[in-house]
Design a protein around this motif. Structure first.
Motif, PDB file in Angstrom:
ATOM      1  N   LYS A 139      24.141 -42.282  32.263  1.00 36.08           N
ATOM      2  CA  LYS A 139      23.860 -40.904  31.833  1.00 36.08           C
ATOM      3  C   LYS A 139      22.920 -40.255  32.838  1.00 36.08           C
ATOM      4  O   LYS A 139      22.044 -40.916  33.402  1.00 36.08           O
ATOM      5  N   HIS A 140      23.111 -38.972  33.011  1.00 35.95           N
ATOM      6  CA  HIS A 140      22.245 -38.208  33.908  1.00 35.95           C
ATOM      7  C   HIS A 140      21.869 -36.881  33.252  1.00 35.95           C
ATOM      8  O   HIS A 140      22.552 -36.412  32.346  1.00 35.95           O
ATOM      9  N   GLY A 141      20.818 -36.273  33.799  1.00 37.35           N
ATOM     10  CA  GLY A 141      20.460 -34.911  33.422  1.00 37.35           C
ATOM     11  C   GLY A 141      19.771 -34.811  32.080  1.00 37.35           C
ATOM     12  O   GLY A 141      19.206 -35.772  31.568  1.00 37.35           O
ATOM     13  N   GLY A 142      19.834 -33.612  31.511  1.00 40.25           N
ATOM     14  CA  GLY A 142      19.173 -33.352  30.243  1.00 40.25           C
ATOM     15  C   GLY A 142      17.723 -32.973  30.428  1.00 40.25           C
ATOM     16  O   GLY A 142      17.184 -32.974  31.545  1.00 40.25           O
ATOM     17  N   LEU A 143      17.092 -32.626  29.307  1.00 39.21           N
ATOM     18  CA  LEU A 143      15.677 -32.242  29.326  1.00 39.21           C
ATOM     19  C   LEU A 143      14.808 -33.303  29.991  1.00 39.21           C
ATOM     20  O   LEU A 143      13.832 -32.979  30.659  1.00 39.21           O
ATOM     21  N   ALA A 144      15.177 -34.564  29.762  1.00 39.85           N
ATOM     22  CA  ALA A 144      14.391 -35.673  30.307  1.00 39.85           C
ATOM     23  C   ALA A 144      15.079 -36.249  31.536  1.00 39.85           C
ATOM     24  O   ALA A 144      15.201 -37.473  31.679  1.00 39.85           O
ATOM     25  N   ALA A 145      15.527 -35.388  32.425  1.00 32.97           N
ATOM     26  CA  ALA A 145      16.295 -35.835  33.591  1.00 32.97           C
ATOM     27  C   ALA A 145      15.510 -36.797  34.470  1.00 32.97           C
ATOM     28  O   ALA A 145      16.097 -37.618  35.166  1.00 32.97           O
ATOM     29  N   VAL A 196      25.936 -24.162  30.613  1.00 40.37           N
ATOM     30  CA  VAL A 196      25.162 -25.173  29.881  1.00 40.37           C
ATOM     31  C   VAL A 196      23.843 -25.422  30.599  1.00 40.37           C
ATOM     32  O   VAL A 196      23.811 -25.597  31.822  1.00 40.37           O
ATOM     33  N   ARG A 197      22.760 -25.433  29.832  1.00 36.72           N
ATOM     34  CA  ARG A 197      21.426 -25.693  30.382  1.00 36.72           C
ATOM     35  C   ARG A 197      20.838 -26.906  29.672  1.00 36.72           C
ATOM     36  O   ARG A 197      20.862 -26.969  28.448  1.00 36.72           O
ATOM     37  N   ASP A 198      20.315 -27.837  30.447  1.00 42.39           N
ATOM     38  CA  ASP A 198      19.754 -29.095  29.929  1.00 42.39           C
ATOM     39  C   ASP A 198      20.838 -30.041  29.436  1.00 42.39           C
ATOM     40  O   ASP A 198      20.520 -31.031  28.763  1.00 42.39           O
ATOM     41  N   GLY A 199      22.079 -29.774  29.759  1.00 43.38           N
ATOM     42  CA  GLY A 199      23.137 -30.674  29.312  1.00 43.38           C
ATOM     43  C   GLY A 199      23.079 -32.014  30.038  1.00 43.38           C
ATOM     44  O   GLY A 199      22.574 -32.113  31.157  1.00 43.38           O
ATOM     45  N   TYR A 223      21.760 -22.115  38.107  1.00 42.56           N
ATOM     46  CA  TYR A 223      21.190 -23.373  37.645  1.00 42.56           C
ATOM     47  C   TYR A 223      21.315 -24.468  38.695  1.00 42.56           C
ATOM     48  O   TYR A 223      21.924 -25.515  38.473  1.00 42.56           O
ATOM     49  N   HIS A 224      20.740 -24.218  39.826  1.00 38.20           N
ATOM     50  CA  HIS A 224      20.610 -25.259  40.844  1.00 38.20           C
ATOM     51  C   HIS A 224      19.554 -24.812  41.861  1.00 38.20           C
ATOM     52  O   HIS A 224      19.182 -23.647  41.914  1.00 38.20           O
ATOM     53  N   LYS A 225      19.075 -25.776  42.621  1.00 34.57           N
ATOM     54  CA  LYS A 225      18.064 -25.522  43.659  1.00 34.57           C
ATOM     55  C   LYS A 225      16.845 -24.790  43.071  1.00 34.57           C
ATOM     56  O   LYS A 225      16.495 -25.012  41.916  1.00 34.57           O
ATOM     57  N   GLN A 226      16.215 -23.914  43.860  1.00 34.13           N
ATOM     58  CA  GLN A 226      14.973 -23.297  43.386  1.00 34.13           C
ATOM     59  C   GLN A 226      15.194 -22.342  42.215  1.00 34.13           C
ATOM     60  O   GLN A 226      14.368 -22.269  41.300  1.00 34.13           O
ATOM     61  N   SER A 227      16.296 -21.590  42.235  1.00 28.94           N
ATOM     62  CA  SER A 227      16.531 -20.672  41.112  1.00 28.94           C
ATOM     63  C   SER A 227      16.717 -21.467  39.819  1.00 28.94           C
ATOM     64  O   SER A 227      16.294 -21.025  38.742  1.00 28.94           O
ATOM     65  N   GLY A 228      17.332 -22.653  39.918  1.00 29.71           N
ATOM     66  CA  GLY A 228      17.518 -23.500  38.742  1.00 29.71           C
ATOM     67  C   GLY A 228      16.195 -24.074  38.258  1.00 29.71           C
ATOM     68  O   GLY A 228      15.949 -24.156  37.049  1.00 29.71           O
ATOM     69  N   ALA A 229      15.348 -24.487  39.197  1.00 30.02           N
ATOM     70  CA  ALA A 229      14.026 -25.000  38.825  1.00 30.02           C
ATOM     71  C   ALA A 229      13.194 -23.882  38.197  1.00 30.02           C
ATOM     72  O   ALA A 229      12.417 -24.117  37.267  1.00 30.02           O
ATOM     73  N   LEU A 230      13.370 -22.669  38.717  1.00 29.35           N
ATOM     74  CA  LEU A 230      12.673 -21.518  38.130  1.00 29.35           C
ATOM     75  C   LEU A 230      13.202 -21.254  36.725  1.00 29.35           C
ATOM     76  O   LEU A 230      12.432 -20.946  35.800  1.00 29.35           O
ATOM     77  N   ASN A 231      14.514 -21.392  36.547  1.00 27.27           N
ATOM     78  CA  ASN A 231      15.135 -21.249  35.231  1.00 27.27           C
ATOM     79  C   ASN A 231      14.493 -22.235  34.251  1.00 27.27           C
ATOM     80  O   ASN A 231      14.095 -21.860  33.135  1.00 27.27           O
ATOM     81  N   GLU A 234      25.611 -33.102  39.482  1.00 30.21           N
ATOM     82  CA  GLU A 234      25.154 -33.480  38.135  1.00 30.21           C
ATOM     83  C   GLU A 234      24.152 -34.619  38.221  1.00 30.21           C
ATOM     84  O   GLU A 234      23.091 -34.574  37.605  1.00 30.21           O
ATOM     85  N   ASP A 235      24.527 -35.646  38.983  1.00 34.86           N
ATOM     86  CA  ASP A 235      23.655 -36.814  39.077  1.00 34.86           C
ATOM     87  C   ASP A 235      22.340 -36.492  39.785  1.00 34.86           C
ATOM     88  O   ASP A 235      21.336 -37.186  39.590  1.00 34.86           O
ATOM     89  N   GLY A 236      22.365 -35.453  40.597  1.00 34.49           N
ATOM     90  CA  GLY A 236      21.157 -35.030  41.295  1.00 34.49           C
ATOM     91  C   GLY A 236      20.400 -33.952  40.553  1.00 34.49           C
ATOM     92  O   GLY A 236      19.540 -33.269  41.141  1.00 34.49           O
ATOM     93  N   ASP A 237      20.750 -33.787  39.262  1.00 32.62           N
ATOM     94  CA  ASP A 237      20.071 -32.780  38.425  1.00 32.62           C
ATOM     95  C   ASP A 237      20.142 -31.401  39.082  1.00 32.62           C
ATOM     96  O   ASP A 237      19.186 -30.645  39.042  1.00 32.62           O
ATOM     97  N   TRP A 238      21.303 -31.129  39.697  1.00 27.86           N
ATOM     98  CA  TRP A 238      21.542 -29.846  40.367  1.00 27.86           C
ATOM     99  C   TRP A 238      20.407 -29.520  41.333  1.00 27.86           C
ATOM    100  O   TRP A 238      19.813 -28.463  41.289  1.00 27.86           O
ATOM    101  N   ALA A 239      20.127 -30.482  42.175  1.00 24.83           N
ATOM    102  CA  ALA A 239      19.070 -30.381  43.191  1.00 24.83           C
ATOM    103  C   ALA A 239      17.683 -30.365  42.547  1.00 24.83           C
ATOM    104  O   ALA A 239      16.750 -29.716  43.040  1.00 24.83           O
ATOM    105  N   GLY A 240      17.585 -31.119  41.450  1.00 22.52           N
ATOM    106  CA  GLY A 240      16.259 -31.356  40.877  1.00 22.52           C
ATOM    107  C   GLY A 240      15.662 -30.222  40.081  1.00 22.52           C
ATOM    108  O   GLY A 240      14.451 -29.982  40.171  1.00 22.52           O
ATOM    109  N   VAL A 241      16.484 -29.571  39.249  1.00 20.63           N
ATOM    110  CA  VAL A 241      15.936 -28.427  38.490  1.00 20.63           C
ATOM    111  C   VAL A 241      14.844 -28.858  37.510  1.00 20.63           C
ATOM    112  O   VAL A 241      13.907 -28.101  37.246  1.00 20.63           O
ATOM    113  N   HIS A 242      14.975 -30.098  36.954  1.00 16.96           N
ATOM    114  CA  HIS A 242      13.938 -30.563  36.024  1.00 16.96           C
ATOM    115  C   HIS A 242      12.781 -31.244  36.746  1.00 16.96           C
ATOM    116  O   HIS A 242      11.832 -31.697  36.104  1.00 16.96           O
TER     117      HIS A 242
END
Lengths: 100, 401
Positions: free
Chosen positions: A7-13, A56-59, B179-187, B262-270
């Motif tokens: 699994k990847h991503g989500g709020l707790a990515a 989708v956000r935080d999916g 929802y990727h890169k800096q704009s995604g992190a800002l989101n 996806e696996d890269g959290d869209w360039a680390g948004v979180h």
């Protein structure tokens, strides 16, 4: 048949998420049969093509890697917001087993 | 309870009920709204609902659905609506109340009527999936998992998480930050900012009193974990063998570069949301008082002034401009200093140690931006002019004598 769910991503990515592994050879025959049925259903289903996060956000995203007994490998990927019935059923089955 | 509502409906004309929706008292608004809903239902006027409630301030209707551990939203059952009382399911009530509090915050503090600014319905789904360690916004509604009971518990327990997801909707209807890169992190950061502000507002906490944690209420005793994130100290929410170390950076020097997948959290948004998160925290502390006032207003107006590809630098400059235009020198200085401390310098707001006059850094107050010096210079000039005017007034008075 070997199954690996990641699994990847989500709020707790940022947290570490070790993959969940299931070996059909370790299962009672009834469970192994059920697992093969669930995997076949996912294989027969046309999974959505994931071109990006969409709206989708935080999916979370899920990847289920399957290795058949003859060594054939395949991988199925789905994200929240585009979950298919068959994938959801397989995911739930794996989650239930991993929970013990 | 419902029987009483029906009696009221029978004798209270709809136009009066609609006026009551604008009452300053929350209980009056809710009673009026419930009455109108039940009236409409009794008459079978389903179409009336949308027409009646669309655009009426502060009446975005909430509906909570129960997924029953299924991943399919379409098979979820309605668990609570505005016309229902408390549910026996705590997750349902927490989601219902959390969405209500967030709705009130946006309306009362920022003057925004729901997600779209026009009273959009608030649909929340609880008990999504099995052991689901997450919550998300799917473009239309907010979805909450129960957690696995080991790392996380029920995601509806944290008001800031609920507000975080609803804010994703607000962002979608405003700047729609990609929802990727800096704009995604800002989101992501915008959702953390308003998620935390809703919690602070509901608790009546000042910036100094707040914990600035996101998701502190969904942790379990099983794992050493303070929260999902810390806005005050990004990178410190957890550090253990099970979860690893919180990877959030708190400065541009530590910006995390990940694949735009996806696996890269869209360039680390979180991950990189930690940088603007820390900037907001510093601005709020620098300005002082309740963070939802000037800091929250500046960030909200900056969101409205942003676009899909706004990056950290552009957003920082927007906050600086709005702080100066709508507030004053001290707020603008606090904003510039906050961004500077996370490694983002705003043009025309360099530190005092390198200002054009060659002045020294004010060590007693820490580093100050050029804007602060400009403001101080302006204040000095105004004071000098005021003194001159006062002196002239005295001279004129003396001449008259």
């Amino acid at each position: 048949m070997n199954i690996e769910l990641t699994k990847h991503g989500g709020l707790a990515a940022g947290i570490r998420r070790p993959p969940v592994c299931v070996k059909s050879s370790d299962l009672p025959e009834a469970d192994a049969t059920e697992l093969r049925r669930l995997v076949a259903a996912v294989r027969d289903e046309s999974l959505p093509i994931n071109a990006g996060p969409g709206q989708v956000r935080d999916g979370m995203s899920y990847a289920i890697a399957v290795e058949e007994s003859d060594g054939t490998k395949s991988e199925y990927r789905v994200s929240d917001g585009q979950m298919s019935d068959a994938f959801a059923e397989l995911l739930t089955w794996i989650e239930r087993r991993s929970k013990g | 309870m419902k029987a009483n509502c029906r009696c009221v409906n029978c004798i209270t004309p709809p136009h009066i009920l609609k006026r009551l929706l604008e009452s300053s008292r929350r209980e009056v608004r809710e009673a009026a709204m419930n009455s109108l809903l039940v009236t409409a239902r009794l008459r079978g006027e389903r179409a009336v609902r949308a027409k009646t409630f669309a655009g009426v301030a502060g009446v975005a209707r909430r509906t909570i659905y129960d997924c029953g551990t299924s991943y399919r939203l379409s098979s979820a059952n309605v668990a609570r609506t505005e016309s229902d009382g408390q549910s026996s399911d705590s997750s349902v009530n927490l989601a219902f109340d959390g969405l209500g509090t967030t709705r009130e915050f946006f309306r009362e503090v920022l003057g925004r009527d729901s997600i779209d600014g026009a009273g959009m319905r608030l649909n929340g789904y609880v008990h999504y999936g099995l052991n689901y360690n997450n919550a998300f916004w799917d473009g239309q509604e907010m979805v909450f998992g129960d957690g696995d009971g080991v790392i996380f518990s029920d995601f509806t327990k944290s008001l800031d998480v609920i507000a975080h997801e609803l804010t994703h909707g607000v962002t979608e209807f405003t700047a729609n930050l990609e929802y990727h890169k800096q704009s995604g992190a800002l989101n992501e950061s915008i959702s953390d900012v308003f998620g935390s502000l809703v919690k602070q507002w509901s608790l009546g906490q000042t910036a100094e009193e707040a914990d600035w944690l996101i998701g502190a209420d969904i942790t379990t005793p099983e794992i050493e974990l303070d929260a999902l994130r810390s806005m005050k100290a990004p990178g410190t929410a957890y550090d253990n063998d099970v979860l690893g170390k919180d990877p959030q950076p708190d400065h541009m020097d530590r910006f995390v570069h990940l694949p735009d997948t996806e696996d890269g959290d869209w360039a680390g948004v979180h991950y990189n949301s930690g940088i603007p998160n820390k900037a907001f925290y510093l601005a709020a502390i620098g300005i002082g008082g309740f963070a939802w006032n000037a800091p929250g207003d500046i960030w909200y107006k900056s969101l409205l002034a942003s676009h899909e590809r706004t990056d950290f630098q552009e957003f920082a400059e927007t906050t600086y401009r709005i702080a100066g235009a709508d507030y004053g020198c001290s707020e603008q200085t606090a904003v510039a200093d906050a961004w500077r401390q996370v490694g983002i310098r705003i043009a025309g707001a360099t530190s005092r140690g390198r200002n054009r006059k060659g002045g020294d850094r004010d060590e007693s107050h820490g580093p100050r931006s050029e804007s602060a010096n400009d403001c101080a210079t302006l204040a000095d000039q105004i004071k000098a002019i005021a003194n001159q005017v006062e002196k002239l007034a005295r001279d004129v008075k003396a001449l008259k004598k």
